[in-house]
Design a protein around this motif. Structure first.
Motif, short mmCIF file in Angstrom:
data_model
loop_
_atom_site.label_atom_id
_atom_site.label_comp_id
_atom_site.label_asym_id
_atom_site.label_seq_id
_atom_site.Cartn_x
_atom_site.Cartn_y
_atom_site.Cartn_z
N VAL A 1 0.84 -1.21 0.00
CA VAL A 1 0.00 0.00 0.00
C VAL A 1 0.87 1.25 0.00
N LEU A 2 1.93 1.24 0.81
CA LEU A 2 2.83 2.39 0.86
C LEU A 2 3.53 2.60 -0.48
N ALA A 3 3.89 1.51 -1.16
CA ALA A 3 4.53 1.63 -2.47
C ALA A 3 3.60 2.31 -3.46
N LEU A 4 2.31 1.95 -3.45
CA LEU A 4 1.34 2.58 -4.35
C LEU A 4 1.16 4.05 -4.02
N VAL A 5 1.02 4.37 -2.73
CA VAL A 5 0.86 5.77 -2.32
C VAL A 5 2.09 6.57 -2.69
N GLY A 6 3.28 5.99 -2.48
CA GLY A 6 4.52 6.68 -2.82
C GLY A 6 4.64 6.95 -4.31
N LEU A 7 4.20 6.00 -5.13
CA LEU A 7 4.24 6.19 -6.58
C LEU A 7 3.34 7.34 -7.01
N VAL A 8 2.11 7.33 -6.51
CA VAL A 8 1.18 8.41 -6.86
C VAL A 8 1.71 9.76 -6.39
N TRP A 9 2.26 9.81 -5.19
CA TRP A 9 2.81 11.06 -4.65
C TRP A 9 3.98 11.54 -5.49
N ALA A 10 4.87 10.62 -5.90
CA ALA A 10 6.05 11.00 -6.67
C ALA A 10 5.66 11.57 -8.03
N VAL A 11 4.67 10.94 -8.68
CA VAL A 11 4.23 11.44 -9.99
C VAL A 11 3.63 12.83 -9.85
N ARG A 12 2.81 13.01 -8.83
CA ARG A 12 2.16 14.31 -8.65
C ARG A 12 3.20 15.38 -8.32
N ARG A 13 4.17 15.06 -7.48
CA ARG A 13 5.19 16.03 -7.10
C ARG A 13 6.10 16.36 -8.28
N ALA A 14 6.44 15.34 -9.08
CA ALA A 14 7.30 15.58 -10.23
C ALA A 14 6.63 16.50 -11.24
#
Length: 260
Positions: free
Chosen positions: A234-247
């Protein structure tokens, strides 16, 4: 013709993936049962998918050098070896062609159900008939439209709605076919879909980062409850979404600062 009828009206290899199975008719017509020709066909499909992915990334606004480097890294990643080399994994490369084409046409469309949007919908249907897991694609498209193109949530959801409706219909059809064929596996009493899905996601994420002990057949812990591995997924999925949005938001903030 009778082979196509059988393929589309029956379950093959414990799955309903008719286009995957039908693609072997082309192999048999071209080179019989010679495995070299089948693997060559897989390689051609994979190269075509990589080219479509490159066009998609460029359509997102990436610079040519960065887009090419990213797609090449994707194309040569060791985790994809089995999908290309294993003849029975044709569904992976063939569905990738359809998904990449659908993504490209979706971002090029100007409004729902215009020519590009209809083409994306058609390719998505082909992808769903090749590999069932592709049916989740439309539920990610609003994020692409919202975060990468700045469309409103309403517009993004309206653009993804026709594909989502098709996904629900195809998903229901496949589930019915599986149930009629006795292929729906019941999870053990201790298992949970909320634990199974993030564990599978964690497996693939770990393979991308550290591609060791690769195999197209990997063990699935169906009996396990929600534990640390599930939480890590779950953390991996949340981290991926956060990274894309931040980038994506980084260049926007920089642009606002320059204009100010």
């Amino acid at each position: 013709a009778r082979h196509l009828v059988r393929i589309f009206t029956s379950v093959q290899n414990e799955a309903y993936q008719p286009l995957h199975t039908a693609s072997y008719l082309i192999d048999h017509a071209l080179w019989g049962l010679k495995p070299f020709g089948c693997r060559l066909f897989n390689l051609v499909l994979y190269a075509a998918a990589a080219c479509l992915l490159l066009a998609f990334v460029l359509a997102l606004g990436a610079k040519p050098v960065a887009a090419t480097a990213g797609v090449l890294l994707f194309a040569v990643h060791p985790s994809h070896v089995e999908s290309v080399v294993w003849i029975s994994s044709r569904k992976d490369v063939l569905s990738l062609v359809f998904v990449a084409g659908a993504l490209l046409l979706h971002v090029r469309s100007k409004r729902p159900l215009d020519r590009c949007h209809a083409g994306a919908l058609g390719l998505f249907v082909l992808a769903g008939l090749t590999k069932t897991t592709t049916l989740f694609l439309p539920f990610w498209l609003p994020l692409v439209d919202r975060w990468l193109f700045g469309r409103s949530w309403r517009s993004a959801i309206e653009r993804a709605a026709p594909m989502a409706a098709v996904a629900l219909v195809l998903g229901g059809l496949v589930a019915w076919i599986w149930r009629q064929s006795g292929l729906l596996r019941e999870l053990p009493a201790t298992g949970s879909p909320l634990a199974l899905a993030p564990k599978v996601l964690l497996h693939h994420a770990s393979v991308l980062v550290l591609p060791l002990n690769l195999s197209a057949l990997y063990p699935i812990d169906r009996a396990g409850a929600f534990d640390l591995r599930a939480a890590a997924g779950v953390l991996a999925l949340v981290g991926l979404v956060w990274a894309v949005r931040r980038a994506r938001s980084g260049p926007r903030r920089a642009g606002h600062a320059q204009r100010g």
